[in-house]
Motif scaffolding. Structure first.
Motif, PDB file in Angstrom:
ATOM      1  N   ILE A 245       0.847  -1.207   0.000  1.00 37.46           N
ATOM      2  CA  ILE A 245       0.000   0.000   0.000  1.00 37.46           C
ATOM      3  C   ILE A 245       0.876   1.249   0.000  1.00 37.46           C
ATOM      4  O   ILE A 245       0.643   2.202  -0.739  1.00 37.46           O
ATOM      5  N   THR A 246       1.939   1.218   0.817  1.00 35.70           N
ATOM      6  CA  THR A 246       2.851   2.352   0.874  1.00 35.70           C
ATOM      7  C   THR A 246       3.482   2.594  -0.494  1.00 35.70           C
ATOM      8  O   THR A 246       3.562   3.736  -0.962  1.00 35.70           O
ATOM      9  N   LEU A 247       3.912   1.502  -1.138  1.00 35.91           N
ATOM     10  CA  LEU A 247       4.531   1.637  -2.456  1.00 35.91           C
ATOM     11  C   LEU A 247       3.537   2.223  -3.457  1.00 35.91           C
ATOM     12  O   LEU A 247       3.877   3.125  -4.237  1.00 35.91           O
ATOM     13  N   LEU A 248       2.301   1.717  -3.430  1.00 37.25           N
ATOM     14  CA  LEU A 248       1.280   2.237  -4.354  1.00 37.25           C
ATOM     15  C   LEU A 248       1.060   3.729  -4.120  1.00 37.25           C
ATOM     16  O   LEU A 248       0.998   4.522  -5.064  1.00 37.25           O
ATOM     17  N   ALA A 249       0.958   4.117  -2.845  1.00 40.77           N
ATOM     18  CA  ALA A 249       0.736   5.526  -2.514  1.00 40.77           C
ATOM     19  C   ALA A 249       1.903   6.371  -3.012  1.00 40.77           C
ATOM     20  O   ALA A 249       1.715   7.451  -3.587  1.00 40.77           O
ATOM     21  N   PHE A 250       3.117   5.840  -2.828  1.00 42.51           N
ATOM     22  CA  PHE A 250       4.298   6.572  -3.274  1.00 42.51           C
ATOM     23  C   PHE A 250       4.282   6.743  -4.792  1.00 42.51           C
ATOM     24  O   PHE A 250       4.545   7.830  -5.314  1.00 42.51           O
ATOM     25  N   LEU A 251       3.935   5.671  -5.508  1.00 41.75           N
ATOM     26  CA  LEU A 251       3.914   5.743  -6.968  1.00 41.75           C
ATOM     27  C   LEU A 251       2.846   6.724  -7.457  1.00 41.75           C
ATOM     28  O   LEU A 251       3.066   7.471  -8.410  1.00 41.75           O
ATOM     29  N   MET A 252       1.704   6.741  -6.778  1.00 45.91           N
ATOM     30  CA  MET A 252       0.656   7.692  -7.176  1.00 45.91           C
ATOM     31  C   MET A 252       1.122   9.121  -6.947  1.00 45.91           C
ATOM     32  O   MET A 252       0.882  10.008  -7.774  1.00 45.91           O
ATOM     33  N   ASP A 253       1.791   9.335  -5.826  1.00 44.12           N
ATOM     34  CA  ASP A 253       2.319  10.661  -5.528  1.00 44.12           C
ATOM     35  C   ASP A 253       3.304  11.090  -6.606  1.00 44.12           C
ATOM     36  O   ASP A 253       3.245  12.196  -7.139  1.00 44.12           O
ATOM     37  N   TYR A 254       4.169  10.158  -6.959  1.00 44.04           N
ATOM     38  CA  TYR A 254       5.187  10.434  -7.980  1.00 44.04           C
ATOM     39  C   TYR A 254       4.525  10.727  -9.320  1.00 44.04           C
ATOM     40  O   TYR A 254       4.895  11.664 -10.029  1.00 44.04           O
ATOM     41  N   ALA A 255       3.494   9.925  -9.659  1.00 37.57           N
ATOM     42  CA  ALA A 255       2.802  10.111 -10.932  1.00 37.57           C
ATOM     43  C   ALA A 255       2.125  11.478 -10.990  1.00 37.57           C
ATOM     44  O   ALA A 255       2.162  12.164 -12.013  1.00 37.57           O
ATOM     45  N   LEU A 256       1.522  11.886  -9.861  1.00 34.75           N
ATOM     46  CA  LEU A 256       0.862  13.195  -9.845  1.00 34.75           C
ATOM     47  C   LEU A 256       1.871  14.323 -10.025  1.00 34.75           C
ATOM     48  O   LEU A 256       1.618  15.290 -10.739  1.00 34.75           O
ATOM     49  N   ALA A 257       3.037  14.178  -9.380  1.00 28.72           N
ATOM     50  CA  ALA A 257       4.074  15.197  -9.531  1.00 28.72           C
ATOM     51  C   ALA A 257       4.513  15.275 -10.990  1.00 28.72           C
ATOM     52  O   ALA A 257       4.683  16.366 -11.546  1.00 28.72           O
ATOM     53  N   ALA A 258       4.666  14.103 -11.613  1.00 30.35           N
ATOM     54  CA  ALA A 258       5.090  14.081 -13.014  1.00 30.35           C
ATOM     55  C   ALA A 258       4.001  14.687 -13.903  1.00 30.35           C
ATOM     56  O   ALA A 258       4.304  15.449 -14.830  1.00 30.35           O
ATOM     57  N   MET A 259       2.746  14.375 -13.612  1.00 26.64           N
ATOM     58  CA  MET A 259       1.653  14.940 -14.405  1.00 26.64           C
ATOM     59  C   MET A 259       1.622  16.453 -14.279  1.00 26.64           C
ATOM     60  O   MET A 259       1.359  17.165 -15.244  1.00 26.64           O
ATOM     61  N   SER A 260       1.873  16.944 -13.085  1.00 27.68           N
ATOM     62  CA  SER A 260       1.882  18.391 -12.873  1.00 27.68           C
ATOM     63  C   SER A 260       2.983  19.043 -13.708  1.00 27.68           C
ATOM     64  O   SER A 260       2.762  20.066 -14.348  1.00 27.68           O
ATOM     65  N   ARG A 261       4.164  18.412 -13.709  1.00 28.34           N
ATOM     66  CA  ARG A 261       5.263  18.973 -14.500  1.00 28.34           C
ATOM     67  C   ARG A 261       4.919  18.968 -15.985  1.00 28.34           C
ATOM     68  O   ARG A 261       5.272  19.884 -16.723  1.00 28.34           O
ATOM     69  N   TRP A 262       4.186  17.923 -16.396  1.00 28.97           N
ATOM     70  CA  TRP A 262       3.854  17.811 -17.811  1.00 28.97           C
ATOM     71  C   TRP A 262       2.744  18.784 -18.196  1.00 28.97           C
ATOM     72  O   TRP A 262       2.818  19.465 -19.212  1.00 28.97           O
ATOM     73  N   ALA A 263       1.709  18.874 -17.342  1.00 26.90           N
ATOM     74  CA  ALA A 263       0.534  19.681 -17.697  1.00 26.90           C
ATOM     75  C   ALA A 263       0.745  21.159 -17.399  1.00 26.90           C
ATOM     76  O   ALA A 263       0.111  22.005 -18.012  1.00 26.90           O
ATOM     77  N   CYS A 264       1.605  21.490 -16.450  1.00 28.58           N
ATOM     78  CA  CYS A 264       1.794  22.892 -16.061  1.00 28.58           C
ATOM     79  C   CYS A 264       3.266  23.253 -16.178  1.00 28.58           C
ATOM     80  O   CYS A 264       3.897  23.601 -15.190  1.00 28.58           O
ATOM     81  N   ARG A 265       3.760  23.138 -17.397  1.00 34.19           N
ATOM     82  CA  ARG A 265       5.191  23.351 -17.600  1.00 34.19           C
ATOM     83  C   ARG A 265       5.607  24.751 -17.132  1.00 34.19           C
ATOM     84  O   ARG A 265       6.677  24.944 -16.570  1.00 34.19           O
ATOM     85  N   TRP A 266       4.739  25.719 -17.353  1.00 36.07           N
ATOM     86  CA  TRP A 266       5.075  27.109 -17.020  1.00 36.07           C
ATOM     87  C   TRP A 266       5.357  27.299 -15.542  1.00 36.07           C
ATOM     88  O   TRP A 266       6.118  28.170 -15.150  1.00 36.07           O
ATOM     89  N   LYS A 267       4.726  26.441 -14.698  1.00 35.40           N
ATOM     90  CA  LYS A 267       4.875  26.620 -13.257  1.00 35.40           C
ATOM     91  C   LYS A 267       6.195  26.036 -12.767  1.00 35.40           C
ATOM     92  O   LYS A 267       6.695  26.403 -11.716  1.00 35.40           O
ATOM     93  N   HIS A 268       6.729  25.089 -13.512  1.00 31.93           N
ATOM     94  CA  HIS A 268       7.895  24.359 -13.029  1.00 31.93           C
ATOM     95  C   HIS A 268       9.186  24.807 -13.697  1.00 31.93           C
ATOM     96  O   HIS A 268      10.199  24.133 -13.607  1.00 31.93           O
ATOM     97  N   LEU A 269       9.116  25.950 -14.389  1.00 35.17           N
ATOM     98  CA  LEU A 269      10.325  26.462 -15.010  1.00 35.17           C
ATOM     99  C   LEU A 269      11.229  27.044 -13.949  1.00 35.17           C
ATOM    100  O   LEU A 269      10.765  27.538 -12.936  1.00 35.17           O
ATOM    101  N   GLU A 270      12.518  26.971 -14.212  1.00 34.79           N
ATOM    102  CA  GLU A 270      13.420  27.696 -13.326  1.00 34.79           C
ATOM    103  C   GLU A 270      13.248  29.173 -13.605  1.00 34.79           C
ATOM    104  O   GLU A 270      13.153  29.593 -14.739  1.00 34.79           O
ATOM    105  N   MET A 271      13.172  29.948 -12.531  1.00 33.93           N
ATOM    106  CA  MET A 271      12.881  31.368 -12.706  1.00 33.93           C
ATOM    107  C   MET A 271      14.124  32.120 -13.185  1.00 33.93           C
ATOM    108  O   MET A 271      14.702  32.916 -12.468  1.00 33.93           O
ATOM    109  N   LYS A 272      14.514  31.796 -14.431  1.00 36.30           N
ATOM    110  CA  LYS A 272      15.687  32.484 -14.972  1.00 36.30           C
ATOM    111  C   LYS A 272      15.249  33.421 -16.089  1.00 36.30           C
ATOM    112  O   LYS A 272      14.675  32.971 -17.074  1.00 36.30           O
ATOM    113  N   PRO A 273      15.505  34.735 -15.955  1.00 32.51           N
ATOM    114  CA  PRO A 273      15.158  35.629 -17.057  1.00 32.51           C
ATOM    115  C   PRO A 273      15.984  35.281 -18.293  1.00 32.51           C
ATOM    116  O   PRO A 273      17.153  34.914 -18.168  1.00 32.51           O
ATOM    117  N   ALA A 274      15.374  35.392 -19.458  1.00 28.17           N
ATOM    118  CA  ALA A 274      16.067  35.044 -20.696  1.00 28.17           C
ATOM    119  C   ALA A 274      17.183  36.042 -20.987  1.00 28.17           C
ATOM    120  O   ALA A 274      17.076  37.202 -20.667  1.00 28.17           O
TER     121      ALA A 274
END
Lengths: 274, 291
Positions: A245-274
């Motif tokens: 159960i712990t492993l499943l919960a961990f994998l779901m957490d990881y998957a959600l983090a990855a989905m967030s990075r994929w769906a909200c790329r703008w939020k996860h950019l390093e704040m470096k001015p071009a």
């Protein structure tokens, strides 16, 4: 001698350090188990790793003689189905309710206090009501998860809608946007990263409600199995299930983090001015 | 033609008057800068022009028609911050205006129309100096570049009036200067009316063809909130004869919007230095002297 907080581990050291507590826990268990088994070979409290293997082999890789199912996988499937259905419904509800309530002043005045009060009802206290209303089947378990998670997510969505700078909403109006357009194209995308984070934080609660519901009335599921074999002090089943159960919960957490990075790329950019 | 008429506008919050008896007419293609000490109500004035707020009494008309009571595409805006959408690339930030205006998901521009829109947005970004950054998100842009983007985003709607609320207030002097060049360029090419709020006197004189000073005429030191502000000075500058920038003095740099007295004194000196560039003087302060 530098100050303690100025010592920063290198990456390989950091990985090793992160593994250390896990290894330590395993070693301590092994020693404890060894000592108890040496004293009493029939001890059930801290079974050896080989009895974990046997128990799991029987549940996961051997057909059940009565039902013809692989119990472990069937439990996992049933539990995940309940959990994901509950979380899915919660996400849909929190967006359908949270966005308009957070954005439209009339709805906010009307519903915000109610949702706040509603989210404070302890879900487990209403579990008997759910069993009475929805019976002992799947519905009541899913409703319990929704009951426990959706109000929290809804409040969170409504609050993060309010945090979007007013300038953006004005700007969108000067670009000719309608209420619905602002909600779907300006607000929703900006609420998503926060929703992913809140969902990750809700995973623990969702599992809690799932296992509680399964423990009380069920015919299958990971929580059901744990509480079933508890009668026989079957630690050789309970401990691997808890780890799973712990492993499943961990994998779901990881998957959600990855989905967030994929769906909200703008939020996860390093704040470096071009 | 776009003529903005502010007709006897009063604005008070609860019982506190902020603006009183504000009347002014801005002819077509004016670049109007609004100055004033902080708290005098210059931003309130802009918010009224934007329909973010409604005047307590009086009205604002564009070409004789009262403005809508919500923000509308006929008046574009650039704020000091938060003007662009952080979740969209620079290109998308510019394309979003026409896309939103086109209506819902089913009527939005597709195919050739969309390509046309894309090209227009890209050339607009090129024009404001962001041609190299069309795929960047706002958080990857510097403050000045974000403001350039905000200007492009507003410009694509071809508004009759562009409202600027301290748009360059957070930028360093060099960036500010290049932004001044950009905005004058756009203003001359697109023949629109610009109303800009600033607390920088130098900026106001550099850019404006019309300078309005919003300040209190009557001031009761024992009850600072007793009276609202009005237009105390109204200068029309010759667009072809900008006041000499050489009058930039040390004290101009020190002009603090928190100190009304120093601001008034420095404004008076700038007006004097502007000399022949000032075509016409008006405003409540002048009337007060005449009485």
């Amino acid at each position: 001698m530098k100050r303690a907080f100025n010592y920063v581990p290198s990456r390989p050291t950091a990985i090793m350090l992160a593994c250390l507590p896990f290894i330590l826990a395993v070693i301590i268990y092994l020693i404890g188990s060894e000592m108890r088994l040496a004293e009493n070979p029939k001890d059930k409290l801290m079974p050896s790793f080989s009895s974990f293997g046997e128990a799991m082999n029987a549940l996961a890789f051997t057909e059940n003689r009565r039902t013809g199912e692989y119990v472990f996988w069937q439990d996992t499937y049933v539990s995940l189905e309940r959990l994901l259905t509950g979380l899915g419904i919660s996400v849909a509800l929190c967006l359908l309710i949270g966005l308009p309530v957070g954005f439209l002043p009339y709805l906010r005045r009307m519903w915000e206090p109610f949702i706040a009060a509603f989210s404070l009802i302890p879900p487990l206290a209403v579990l008997p009501i759910l069993f009475i209303m929805f019976g002992l089947g799947e519905t009541s378990k899913i409703v319990l998860i929704v009951f426990g998670v959706a109000p929290f997510l809804t409040r969170d969505v409504a609050l993060s809608v309010a945090q979007i700078p007013r300038e953006q909403i004005i700007k969108a109006q000067t670009l000719g946007a309608s209420t619905l357009q602002i909600m779907t194209q300006i607000i929703l995308p900006q609420v998503l990263p926060r929703l992913f984070d809140s969902l990750r934080l809700s995973l623990g609660a969702a599992w809690l409600f799932l296992i509680a519901a399964e423990a009380i009335a069920s015919e299958g599921g990971l929580g059901y199995r744990i509480f079933l074999v508890r009668r026989y002090l079957s630690m050789d089943v309970i401990l691997p299930y808890v780890l799973w159960i712990t492993l499943l919960a961990f994998l779901m957490d990881y998957a959600l983090a990855a989905m967030s990075r994929w769906a909200c790329r703008w939020k996860h950019l390093e704040m470096k001015p071009a | 033609m776009t003529e903005i008429t502010v007709d006897n506008v009063f604005k008070s919050y609860a019982m506190t008057p902020v603006l009183e008896r504000v009347s002014v007419t801005l002819p077509d293609h004016e670049f109007c800068t609004i100055l004033g000490p902080s708290g005098a109500g210059k931003s309130t004035m802009l918010r009224i022009l934007l329909s973010m707020e409604t005047p307590t009494s009086g009205q604002v008309l564009i070409d004789g028609v009262p403005i809508d009571d919500e923000p509308q595409p006929d008046r574009g805006v650039v704020f000091q911050r938060y003007s662009v959408f952080p979740h969209m690339t620079a290109l998308k930030n510019v394309m979003i205006g026409p896309e939103l205006k086109a209506g819902n998901w089913f009527t939005r521009p597709l195919g050739a129309k969309r390509r046309q829109l894309r090209n227009r947005a890209a050339s607009l970004l090129e024009e404001v100096g962001l041609g190299h950054a069309i795929d960047k998100f706002p958080s990857q842009l510097s403050g000045g570049m974000q403001q350039r983007l905000a200007i492009a985003q507003a410009m694509i709607m071809e508004p009759k009036v562009l409202l600027l609320d301290e748009p360059f207030g957070a930028l360093d002097p060099a960036t500010k200067r290049s932004m001044h060049g950009l905005i004058l360029d756009l203003w001359e090419r697109n023949k629109m009316t610009i109303v800009m709020v600033t607390h920088d006197i130098q900026e106001a004189f550099t850019l404006g063809t019309r300078i309005l000073m919003i300040d209190k005429v009557r001031d009761d030191p024992h009850a600072p909130a007793a009276y609202g502000s009005t237009i105390t000075h109204d200068l029309k500058l010759d667009p072809n004869r900008r006041p000499p920038l050489a009058v930039v003095t040390e004290d101009t740099m020190d002009a603090s919007e928190d100190d009304p007295h120093s601001m008034r004194a420095i404004f008076a000196r700038w007006t004097e230095n502007a000399g022949d560039a000032v075509l016409e003087k008006g405003g409540a302060a002048l009337k007060a002297h005449a009485d």
